[in-house]
Design an enzyme around this catalytic site. Structure first.
Site, PDB file in Angstrom:
ATOM      1  N   HIS A  42       0.835  -1.213   0.000  1.00 21.62           N
ATOM      2  CA  HIS A  42       0.000   0.000   0.000  1.00 21.62           C
ATOM      3  C   HIS A  42       0.865   1.257   0.000  1.00 21.62           C
ATOM      4  O   HIS A  42       1.264   1.740   1.057  1.00 21.62           O
ATOM      5  CB  HIS A  42      -0.898  -0.038   1.238  1.00 21.62           C
ATOM      6  CG  HIS A  42      -1.957   1.014   1.264  1.00 21.62           C
ATOM      7  ND1 HIS A  42      -3.068   0.940   2.064  1.00 21.62           N
ATOM      8  CD2 HIS A  42      -2.084   2.195   0.610  1.00 21.62           C
ATOM      9  CE1 HIS A  42      -3.825   1.991   1.888  1.00 21.62           C
ATOM     10  NE2 HIS A  42      -3.242   2.793   1.021  1.00 21.62           N
ATOM     11  N   HIS A  44       1.451   5.283  -2.103  1.00 20.97           N
ATOM     12  CA  HIS A  44       0.963   6.312  -3.042  1.00 20.97           C
ATOM     13  C   HIS A  44       2.202   7.057  -3.539  1.00 20.97           C
ATOM     14  O   HIS A  44       2.642   8.013  -2.905  1.00 20.97           O
ATOM     15  CB  HIS A  44       0.040   7.302  -2.332  1.00 20.97           C
ATOM     16  CG  HIS A  44      -1.188   6.685  -1.729  1.00 20.97           C
ATOM     17  ND1 HIS A  44      -2.422   6.687  -2.353  1.00 20.97           N
ATOM     18  CD2 HIS A  44      -1.380   6.046  -0.547  1.00 20.97           C
ATOM     19  CE1 HIS A  44      -3.308   6.081  -1.578  1.00 20.97           C
ATOM     20  NE2 HIS A  44      -2.706   5.681  -0.474  1.00 20.97           N
ATOM     21  N   PHE A  45       2.786   6.582  -4.644  1.00 18.27           N
ATOM     22  CA  PHE A  45       4.021   7.209  -5.139  1.00 18.27           C
ATOM     23  C   PHE A  45       3.739   8.388  -6.082  1.00 18.27           C
ATOM     24  O   PHE A  45       4.664   8.951  -6.644  1.00 18.27           O
ATOM     25  CB  PHE A  45       4.945   6.171  -5.772  1.00 18.27           C
ATOM     26  CG  PHE A  45       5.792   5.394  -4.767  1.00 18.27           C
ATOM     27  CD1 PHE A  45       5.717   5.640  -3.399  1.00 18.27           C
ATOM     28  CD2 PHE A  45       6.675   4.414  -5.207  1.00 18.27           C
ATOM     29  CE1 PHE A  45       6.504   4.936  -2.484  1.00 18.27           C
ATOM     30  CE2 PHE A  45       7.475   3.702  -4.300  1.00 18.27           C
ATOM     31  CZ  PHE A  45       7.383   3.961  -2.944  1.00 18.27           C
ATOM     32  N   ARG A  46       2.456   8.716  -6.299  1.00 16.65           N
ATOM     33  CA  ARG A  46       2.034  10.019  -6.863  1.00 16.65           C
ATOM     34  C   ARG A  46       2.238  10.237  -8.353  1.00 16.65           C
ATOM     35  O   ARG A  46       1.954  11.339  -8.828  1.00 16.65           O
ATOM     36  CB  ARG A  46       2.685  11.182  -6.106  1.00 16.65           C
ATOM     37  CG  ARG A  46       2.438  11.209  -4.579  1.00 16.65           C
ATOM     38  CD  ARG A  46       1.001  11.189  -4.230  1.00 16.65           C
ATOM     39  NE  ARG A  46       0.752  11.478  -2.803  1.00 16.65           N
ATOM     40  CZ  ARG A  46      -0.367  11.161  -2.180  1.00 16.65           C
ATOM     41  NH1 ARG A  46      -1.361  10.571  -2.829  1.00 16.65           N
ATOM     42  NH2 ARG A  46      -0.530  11.447  -0.910  1.00 16.65           N
ATOM     43  N   HIS A 221      -5.836  -0.546   5.617  1.00 13.66           N
ATOM     44  CA  HIS A 221      -5.663   0.263   6.836  1.00 13.66           C
ATOM     45  C   HIS A 221      -6.771   0.142   7.898  1.00 13.66           C
ATOM     46  O   HIS A 221      -7.411   1.128   8.258  1.00 13.66           O
ATOM     47  CB  HIS A 221      -5.419   1.744   6.521  1.00 13.66           C
ATOM     48  CG  HIS A 221      -6.253   2.348   5.432  1.00 13.66           C
ATOM     49  ND1 HIS A 221      -7.612   2.239   5.370  1.00 13.66           N
ATOM     50  CD2 HIS A 221      -5.889   3.106   4.363  1.00 13.66           C
ATOM     51  CE1 HIS A 221      -8.044   2.880   4.315  1.00 13.66           C
ATOM     52  NE2 HIS A 221      -7.038   3.417   3.679  1.00 13.66           N
ATOM     53  N   ASP A 294       0.933   2.641   3.768  1.00 18.18           N
ATOM     54  CA  ASP A 294       0.054   3.720   3.297  1.00 18.18           C
ATOM     55  C   ASP A 294       0.888   4.999   3.122  1.00 18.18           C
ATOM     56  O   ASP A 294       0.461   6.088   3.519  1.00 18.18           O
ATOM     57  CB  ASP A 294      -1.131   3.958   4.242  1.00 18.18           C
ATOM     58  CG  ASP A 294      -2.251   4.725   3.543  1.00 18.18           C
ATOM     59  OD1 ASP A 294      -2.098   5.052   2.352  1.00 18.18           O
ATOM     60  OD2 ASP A 294      -3.282   5.005   4.194  1.00 18.18           O
ATOM     61  N   HIS A 298       2.682  14.184   1.357  1.00 11.94           N
ATOM     62  CA  HIS A 298       2.186  15.519   1.015  1.00 11.94           C
ATOM     63  C   HIS A 298       3.266  16.487   1.463  1.00 11.94           C
ATOM     64  O   HIS A 298       4.042  16.189   2.387  1.00 11.94           O
ATOM     65  CB  HIS A 298       0.881  15.832   1.755  1.00 11.94           C
ATOM     66  CG  HIS A 298      -0.270  14.966   1.344  1.00 11.94           C
ATOM     67  ND1 HIS A 298      -0.939  15.123   0.140  1.00 11.94           N
ATOM     68  CD2 HIS A 298      -0.870  13.917   1.966  1.00 11.94           C
ATOM     69  CE1 HIS A 298      -1.907  14.216   0.050  1.00 11.94           C
ATOM     70  NE2 HIS A 298      -1.880  13.473   1.144  1.00 11.94           N
TER      71      HIS A 298
HETATM   72  O1  DOR Z   1      -4.488   9.463   4.514  1.00 12.24           O
HETATM   73  C1  DOR Z   1      -4.652   9.063   3.363  1.00 12.24           C
HETATM   74  N1  DOR Z   1      -3.901   9.538   2.348  1.00 12.24           N
HETATM   75  N2  DOR Z   1      -5.608   8.189   3.125  1.00 12.24           N
HETATM   76  C2  DOR Z   1      -5.972   7.879   1.875  1.00 12.24           C
HETATM   77  O2  DOR Z   1      -6.906   7.165   1.705  1.00 12.24           O
HETATM   78  C3  DOR Z   1      -5.290   8.465   0.721  1.00 12.24           C
HETATM   79  C4  DOR Z   1      -3.959   8.919   1.068  1.00 12.24           C
HETATM   80  C5  DOR Z   1      -3.389   9.826   0.005  1.00 12.24           C
HETATM   81  O3  DOR Z   1      -3.362   9.413  -1.153  1.00 12.24           O
HETATM   82  O4  DOR Z   1      -2.967  10.941   0.316  1.00 12.24           O
HETATM   83 ZN    ZN Z   2      -3.789   4.736   1.016  1.00 17.08          ZN
END
Ligand code: DOR
Ligand code: ZN
Length: 409
Positions: A42, A44-46, A221, A294, A298
């Site tokens: 899990h 999120h490499f954006r 999660h 996860d 940001h």
């Molecule tokens: O906290 C989170 N950030 N939960 C998510 O479901 C998405 C993730 C994100 O992509 O920033």
């Molecule tokens: Zn996520």
């Protein structure tokens, strides 16, 4: 060939061995413990669309430094990964970024469930690791918030034999609570807007759909004892339901808002101490199958925005293993269980092939998390300043040896 001598297995047995490689290297691994290359199911490499937060050059470097050699990336990019063409394009972008980085990170992609693109799902049945359903809105605009569409996706997933991975938060309940907290200035209200009932209701719904359609279900999660209880019951009933939790839900609770402010804002939110402790119990008793970081980077400037504008998510892939090994030293979890949660069980659940990747870990190395040493592009950690015991020293990925930075306290 890479010849490794002096390393020990987690059982303490000394193992000298060789890994196939283009280059000839001799590693004196005395004092180091062998772990398999870890799988993060899990991240999120954006890429595409949010590369100011992370890309696959920085993300892959962060992964390697965290002891991970395989990641599963989420579809909430810009644009979201919800058509077969976008899926292919994303792969091409990732491959070129990894090539530039010189890191052949192993990866899998989730396909995003989107109401307008259900007819695309069958096209990725061989290539996607699963279908991701956001039952509640989070970062990006992917969401399936009506029952008819939820039934449709679960039905398709079952016929295509695709794993359904759910971000289980109930959108209607979130909307209702958002109205109540519309004028809130407090980050900690995030845990009220998306309270435990919001998550439990969605998990309950997803399990009910699994019972109807017979798909495999992966609850992303899991954050509370209420979700855990529902998952436990589903497992007892023999349903193919699997559960993941995250390092932040395991190692932080709601008190983190006072130190971290917006940096503590995640979806689902941090919970109270009793929920956090219940997650640890569920790790040990097998209700939780996997740990996913996860990793949701940001920028610090975004996380400093007032509540309501501050995006949800925190980075995690570089610090998950040291957090878990520190918990091992505290007697909270065994090394066997750590390996099961971060490698062998996700490999089995998702049917990945075994590989020769390894991580050589110094179980006793003590290091403070210093943001300036982090490889993630976002450059911060909720655990900054914490001293952790147990750090990866070498990662071997597909026959390539990575010597990790030796920054000491
Ligand atoms: O906290 C989170 N950030 N939960 C998510 O479901 C998405 C993730 C994100 O992509 O920033
Ligand atoms: Zn996520």
């Amino acid at each position: 060939m890479i010849h490794i001598s002096g390393a020990k297995s987690i059982e303490g047995k000394q193992l000298d061995f060789t890994i196939k490689s283009q280059t000839e290297r001799q590693i004196d691994a005395t004092g180091l413990t062998i772990f398999p290359g870890l799988i993060d199911p899990h991240v999120h490499f954006r890429t595409p669309g949010m590369e100011q937060k992370e890309d696959w050059q920085t993300g892959a470097l962060a992964a390697i430094h965290g002891g991970y050699t395989t990641v599963f990336d989420m579809p909430n990019t810009i644009p979201p990964t919800c058509t077969a063409i976008l899926f292919q394009e994303k792969k091409q972008l990732i491959d070129s970024q990894l090539k530039q980085a010189g890191i052949p990170l192993r990866y899998q992609l989730y396909f995003g469930a989107d109401k307008n693109h259900f007819s695309e799902i069958h096209k990725v049945k061989q290539t996607a690791i699963g279908i991701k359903i956001f039952m509640g809105c989070s970062t990006g605009n992917l969401v399936i918030d009506d029952d008819e569409s939820l039934h449709a996706v679960f039905a398709i997933a079952a016929t295509q034999n695709l794993m359904v991975a759910v971000h289980a938060e109930d959108e209607d309940m979130i909307k209702l609570r958002k109205k109540q907290y519309a004028s809130s200035q407090h980050y900690c209200d995030h845990s009220r807007v998306r309270d435990v009932d919001v998550a439990a209701r969605a998990v309950e719904k997803a399990i009910a759909l699994t019972r109807i359609y017979g798909n495999r279900l992966y609850v992303l999660h899991a954050s509370s004892k209420d979700e855990i209880e529902l998952i436990k019951q589903a497992k007892v009933a023999g349903l193919p339901v699997f559960a993941e939790t995250t390092p932040h839900h395991l190692f932080l609770n709601e008190t983190a808002y006072s130190d971290l402010g917006g940096r503590a804002v995640v979806n689902p939110p941090l919970r109270t101490e009793d929920h956090r402790a219940a997650l640890f119990r569920a790790l040990r008793d097998g209700t939780i199958d996997t740990i996913g970081s996860d990793h949701a980077p940001h920028l610090p400037t975004e996380k400093a925005l007032p509540y309501g504008q501050c995006p949800s998510g925190m980075p995690g892939i570089e610090t998950t293993l040291p957090l878990l090994i520190t918990a091992f030293h505290a007697g909270l979890i065994s090394l066997e269980r750590i390996i099961s949660l971060t490698c062998t069980t996700p490999r089995e659940i998702f049917g990945l092939e075994k590989n020769d990747d390894i991580v050589l870990v110094d179980l006793n190395k003590t290091k403070m998390i210093d943001e300036k040493n982090l490889k993630t592009k976002c450059g911060w950690s909720a655990f900054a300043g914490k001293v952790l015991q147990g750090w990866p020293v070498y990662t071997v990925l597909d026959g390539l040896l990575f010597e990790l930075s030796r920054d000491q306290l």
